[in-house]
Design a protein around this motif. Sequence first.
Motif, short mmCIF file in Angstrom:
data_model
loop_
_atom_site.label_atom_id
_atom_site.label_comp_id
_atom_site.label_asym_id
_atom_site.label_seq_id
_atom_site.Cartn_x
_atom_site.Cartn_y
_atom_site.Cartn_z
N GLU A 28 0.83 -1.21 0.00
CA GLU A 28 0.00 0.00 0.00
C GLU A 28 0.86 1.26 0.00
OE1 GLU A 28 -2.62 -0.28 3.37
OE2 GLU A 28 -4.04 -1.55 2.31
N ALA A 29 1.94 1.24 0.77
CA ALA A 29 2.83 2.41 0.83
C ALA A 29 3.47 2.64 -0.54
CB ALA A 29 3.91 2.20 1.90
N ARG A 30 3.93 1.55 -1.17
CA ARG A 30 4.52 1.71 -2.51
C ARG A 30 3.48 2.20 -3.51
NH1 ARG A 30 7.15 -3.58 -4.19
NH2 ARG A 30 6.31 -4.39 -2.27
N ALA A 31 2.27 1.71 -3.39
CA ALA A 31 1.20 2.14 -4.30
C ALA A 31 0.92 3.63 -4.11
CB ALA A 31 -0.06 1.31 -4.06
N GLU B 61 1.23 6.61 -6.85
CA GLU B 61 -0.11 7.03 -7.25
C GLU B 61 -0.08 8.25 -8.18
OE1 GLU B 61 -4.33 8.20 -5.09
OE2 GLU B 61 -2.63 7.54 -3.88
N GLU B 62 0.70 9.23 -7.82
CA GLU B 62 0.75 10.45 -8.63
C GLU B 62 1.34 10.16 -10.00
OE1 GLU B 62 2.77 14.73 -8.09
OE2 GLU B 62 1.77 13.92 -6.30
N GLU B 63 2.42 9.37 -10.04
CA GLU B 63 3.06 9.04 -11.33
C GLU B 63 2.10 8.24 -12.20
OE1 GLU B 63 6.87 7.09 -11.03
OE2 GLU B 63 7.43 8.37 -9.34
N VAL B 64 1.40 7.29 -11.61
CA VAL B 64 0.46 6.46 -12.37
C VAL B 64 -0.67 7.33 -12.92
CG1 VAL B 64 -1.22 4.59 -12.19
CG2 VAL B 64 1.04 4.34 -11.16
N VAL C 135 -3.29 9.78 -17.51
CA VAL C 135 -3.81 10.99 -18.15
C VAL C 135 -3.08 11.20 -19.47
CG1 VAL C 135 -3.93 13.51 -17.97
CG2 VAL C 135 -4.62 12.06 -16.03
N ASP C 136 -1.75 11.01 -19.47
CA ASP C 136 -0.98 11.16 -20.71
C ASP C 136 -1.46 10.17 -21.77
OD1 ASP C 136 0.51 13.17 -19.57
OD2 ASP C 136 2.25 11.90 -19.11
N LEU C 137 -1.68 8.89 -21.37
CA LEU C 137 -2.16 7.89 -22.33
C LEU C 137 -3.53 8.29 -22.88
CD1 LEU C 137 -1.25 4.44 -20.70
CD2 LEU C 137 -0.24 5.47 -22.73
N PHE C 138 -4.38 8.80 -21.99
CA PHE C 138 -5.71 9.23 -22.40
C PHE C 138 -5.60 10.39 -23.40
CE2 PHE C 138 -9.47 11.92 -21.78
CZ PHE C 138 -10.46 11.05 -22.17
N GLU C 139 -4.76 11.35 -23.08
CA GLU C 139 -4.62 12.52 -23.96
C GLU C 139 -4.06 12.08 -25.32
OE1 GLU C 139 -2.19 15.26 -21.76
OE2 GLU C 139 -3.90 15.99 -20.59
N GLU C 140 -3.10 11.13 -25.29
CA GLU C 140 -2.54 10.62 -26.57
C GLU C 140 -3.63 9.94 -27.38
OE1 GLU C 140 0.85 8.11 -25.92
OE2 GLU C 140 1.92 9.68 -24.84
#
Length: 110
Positions: free
Chosen positions: A84-87, A91-94, A99-104
């Motif tokens: 959970e801590a690693r997730a 979280e922000e990077e994911v 969002v980048d994939l969606f925009e692409e």
Amino acid sequence: MPRPEVLERIKEAENEADEIVAEAEEARDDRISEAREEADRIRREAEEEASELHEERLAEAREEIEAEREELLAEGEEEREALEARARENEEEVTEYVVDLFEEAVHAQT
């Protein structure tokens, strides 16, 4: 010694021998009965002791299993918390990546 007296003494000796044999048989039967009772007592005690030992070993095994279970649960909890801590760290990077994939994908369609 006259013959009737001899016969009488023989009969007395036979009766005495019969009494001795009867007493010996009775004593033998008493000893056999006592031995059987003692054997039954020893068997019961051995069974009780075996049962107690079985219960003790079973209780020990249950305690060991419970301790191992608690240890595994604690390890699992630690592992879950670490995941959970690693997730949360990612979280922000994911989110940015999605969002980048969606925009692409949106730009690719237009």
